[in-house]
Design an enzyme around this catalytic site. Structure first.
Site, short mmCIF file in Angstrom:
data_model
loop_
_atom_site.label_atom_id
_atom_site.label_comp_id
_atom_site.label_asym_id
_atom_site.label_seq_id
_atom_site.Cartn_x
_atom_site.Cartn_y
_atom_site.Cartn_z
NE ARG A 275 -1.72 1.54 3.83
CZ ARG A 275 -1.66 1.01 5.16
NH1 ARG A 275 -2.09 0.33 5.66
NH2 ARG A 275 -0.75 1.87 5.98
CG HIS A 279 -5.94 2.10 7.04
ND1 HIS A 279 -6.61 0.93 6.68
CD2 HIS A 279 -7.24 2.72 7.80
CE1 HIS A 279 -7.77 1.04 6.72
NE2 HIS A 279 -8.05 1.77 7.64
CE1 TYR A 288 1.61 2.22 8.76
CE2 TYR A 288 0.56 4.10 10.11
CZ TYR A 288 0.35 3.03 9.00
OH TYR A 288 -0.49 3.29 8.20
#
Lengths: 374, 324
Positions: A275, A279, A288
């Site tokens: 990705r 998100h 992160y």
């Protein structure tokens, strides 16, 4: 109810449970499959066009978000080869798709009209789902795309049920269910695939493994090396596939779908993707994920790899690319305009479709709202 | 016309509906050879085969979720959850998928399915075999909720539920499965969802009940009659939608109401009905509505009979509204 006699599969090109992900294209775009490529030029080009359209649509979604026209988006960039490959492997309008919320690429490649996609994203009357869901929830009855739900993995048991109905009624259809890696930790995932395997239903379970469930990395999600090997627990084949290779996504999915159609039961297909974006628009992935990691995966871009393949076969040129981009940009701009022009969803639509017929308590509430708005 | 227990009426009705419509299939744990742990699906496997009577893995999520997919794809599944207490692993499928499918797809996809579950206490089953979780379902928009209390209604309402175009939670008080026998007509009759039954006509007070507690409610009515008090008794039968016309008509006539059910009192269905009565009939009421419900404890084992609304408790409540 009659059960139709189904043919036995003649060819199986892929082995389940491979150490390395199954790939059919090298990074340089060379065909490395050990079987003959049997796709015509039209389809080969369409795969590229769809991937490019998904990439550009993803960018559009971000623009719509920044201009305040939509409240949310779940970026798809990096998933194009997986979603477009799977979409072309199923029989459009015959088989059923059970997408999750990052699957607008799948919906686009299955043929959902752009105006419906943007209508759903913005929540206007152009949305056949009547503006009932937040953005990024595909659904189309004519194309057998089951209405996506936000709740992770909750659509997987219904996929098993639909496939069971297909088997009972002998319709020759297949249910293809997609989800992310996080979904594989849900009980519903296990319950659904287990039931599907027991009943040998015509279903294919496809994991778009992008290595992160929001911020939680793959290593915190599961102790297995691959998602595919979880298929051992169900007694079905599991395929570990390079999901940034559109031809590998397409061919493995097609084989799994046709196996299912022929009565040989379900499979689990893991498409390893990445990705590129966060998100969702509500997430900050810099907290992160190291930027170097994102950059590394971007260098393996599915569009670039496939473009190299097409170029090698004389199916891609800079001129064609320019034309495509113009065409797609125009189509999407027109679709956004048409979606907006369709107008706002009326307030009272809130009370429709809760049940088949109006129930008294809802009709009272409708009247209350009507009075308030007058 | 046959004289049947409630569970026999259910098994017959399933067979009748499966004969009438080949889209009707039954699925659940032990519904096949075993015929269901309460025998509600007895004889169906032999008659309709394993494609239409499906023994599932032990997973409520799989049962309910698969039923949603089957329904969306054109079948009319009747799922059995072995005990209502076991719905919770399947509750997500019920609330997230079944209840919202029509709505979230703008009416493009629907889930015409029935989820049958034995509910309620009085069988010394402890807290995981005795609960009445109807409030959870009633609080979930998109579900219809039915609770039967007689063999006749079990047949008519199960037919209505199977023919309904929306998901219906069909609660069967297990304590009443074999408690009584009743003449159940052989013909194809339907009891409409959303209609209460007047079990006894009266003028002094209304007692509204449903499901497991109906025998005590009727007994209380008899006791009151012996004392010269005329109670009107309603059996709600459907909780979503509930029969507001029947309730208001009766309470407007009597001016006094006691509401009885075995489900926990806190945030229960009885509270919703009592509040609506107060909103609509405040000026005609001779006393505030009084509830007799289950206690807000987990369902106990040793005090099984005491947990359920007793005749004494109902009579005390009646006294309270009569003497207000």
């Amino acid at each position: 109810m009659v059960r139709e006699t189904l043919p036995v599969m003649e060819t199986e090109w892929f082995q389940p449970f491979t150490e390395q992900p199954i790939a059919l294209l090298s990074e340089e775009g060379e065909w490395i499959g050990d079987f003959p490529l049997d796709l015509d030029e039209t389809l080969l080009r369409q795969l590229y066009r769809d991937m490019l359209a998904v990439r550009l649509m993803d960018e559009r979604f971000t623009v719509l978000l920044r201009t305040g026209k939509i409240s949310f988006t779940a970026p798809m960039a990096g998933h194009e080869a997986a979603q477009v490959g799977v979409a072309h492997a199923l029989r459009r309008g015959h088989d059923w798709a059970f997408p999750y919320y990052r699957d607008y690429g799948l919906a686009l490649a299955l043929g959902v009209p752009l105006v419906e996609i943007f209508g759903q994203m913005i929540g206007t009357r152009a949305d056949p789902n009547k503006g009932r869901q937040m953005p990024c929830h595909p659904s189309s009855r004519p194309l057998n795309i089951f209405a996506a739900a936000s709740t992770v993995a909750s659509h997987i048991p219904p996929a098993t049920g639909a496939a069971l109905s297909m088997k009972i009624q002998g319709t020759g259809q297949v249910a293809v269910c997609t989800f992310g890696d996080g979904a594989t930790s849900e009980g519903d995932w296990y319950a659904a695939i287990n039931f599907a395997a027991v009943q040998r239903v015509p279903a294919v379970f496809v994991c778009e493994n992008n290595r992160y469930a929001i911020s939680v990395p793959y290593s915190c999600q599961t102790a297995t090396r691959t998602i595919a090997e979880k298929a051992h627990a169900f007694g079905i084949p599991g395929y570990h596939v390079d999901g940034m290779d559109v031809l590998a996504s397409y061919y493995v999915s097609r084989e799994a779908i046709e196996r299912a159609r022929a009565g040989h039961g379900p499979s689990l297909v893991e498409l390893v993707v990445y990705r590129y974006g966060a998100h969702s628009s509500a997430d900050d992935d810099s907290r992160y994920r190291p930027r170097e990691e994102v950059e590394l995966w971007r260098q393996r871009d599915p569009l670039v790899r496939y473009q190299r393949f097409l170029a090698r076969h004389g199916l891609w040129s800079e001129e064609w690319e320019r034309q495509l981009r113009e065409e797609i940009a125009r189509e999407q701009a027109e679709a956004i305009e048409a979606a907006e022009r369709a107008g706002e969803v009326p307030a009272e639509w809130m009370f429709d479709d809760v049940y088949a017929e109006p129930l008294w308590h809802l009709e009272r509430q409708r009247a209350l709202l009507r009075a308030e708005l007058q | 016309m046959a004289t049947l227990t409630m569970v026999q009426a259910i098994a017959r009705t399933l067979a009748e509906e499966m004969s009438r419509d080949e889209r009707v299939v039954v699925l659940g744990e032990d519904v096949g050879k075993r015929g269901g742990v309460f025998l509600a699906t007895e004889g169906l496997l032999e008659r309709f085969g394993p494609d239409r009577v499906i023994d599932t893995p032990l997973s409520e999520a799989a049962i309910i979720g698969a039923a949603v997919g089957m329904a969306a794809h054109g079948l009319r599944p009747v799922a059995e959850i072995q005990f209502a207490d076991y719905i919770f692993p399947g509750f997500d499928q019920l609330a997230t998928q079944a209840a919202k499918l029509r709505y979230r797809s703008g009416g493009q996809f629907t889930a015409p399915m029935v989820v049958r579950m034995p509910s309620g206490g009085g069988v010394r089953g402890g807290h995981h075999h005795s609960q009445s979780p109807e409030a959870h379902f009633a609080h979930t928009a998109g579900l219809k909720v039915v609770v039967v209390s007689t063999p006749y209604d079990a047949k008519g309402l199960l037919k209505a539920a199977i023919r309904d175009d929306d998901p219906v939670v069909f609660l069967e008080p297990k304590r009443l499965y074999r408690a009584t026998r009743e003449e159940v007509p052989d013909d194809d009759y339907v009891v409409p969802i959303g209609k209460a039954a007047v079990r006894r006509e009266g003028t002094d007070l209304t007692i509204i009940g449903y499901g497991t507690s109906m025998p005590e409610v009727l007994k209380a009515g008899d006791e009151l009659a012996k004392a010269g008090i005329s109670a009107e008794i309603l059996d709600l039968r459907s909780l979503v939608p509930w029969d507001i016309e029947a309730v208001m008509r009766s309470v407007a006539k009597t001016g006094r109401v006691v509401l009885v059910a075995d489900a926990p009192r806190l945030s229960g269905v009885l509270g919703e009905i009592a509040a609506t009565i107060a909103e609509e009939l405040f000026d005609q009421m001779l006393a505030p509505p009084v509830r007799v419900a289950g206690f807000d404890t987990p369902y106990p084992y040793a005090q099984d009979k005491l947990y359920l609304p007793t005749v004494t408790r109902i009579l005390n409540a009646a006294k309270q509204v009569l003497e207000y």
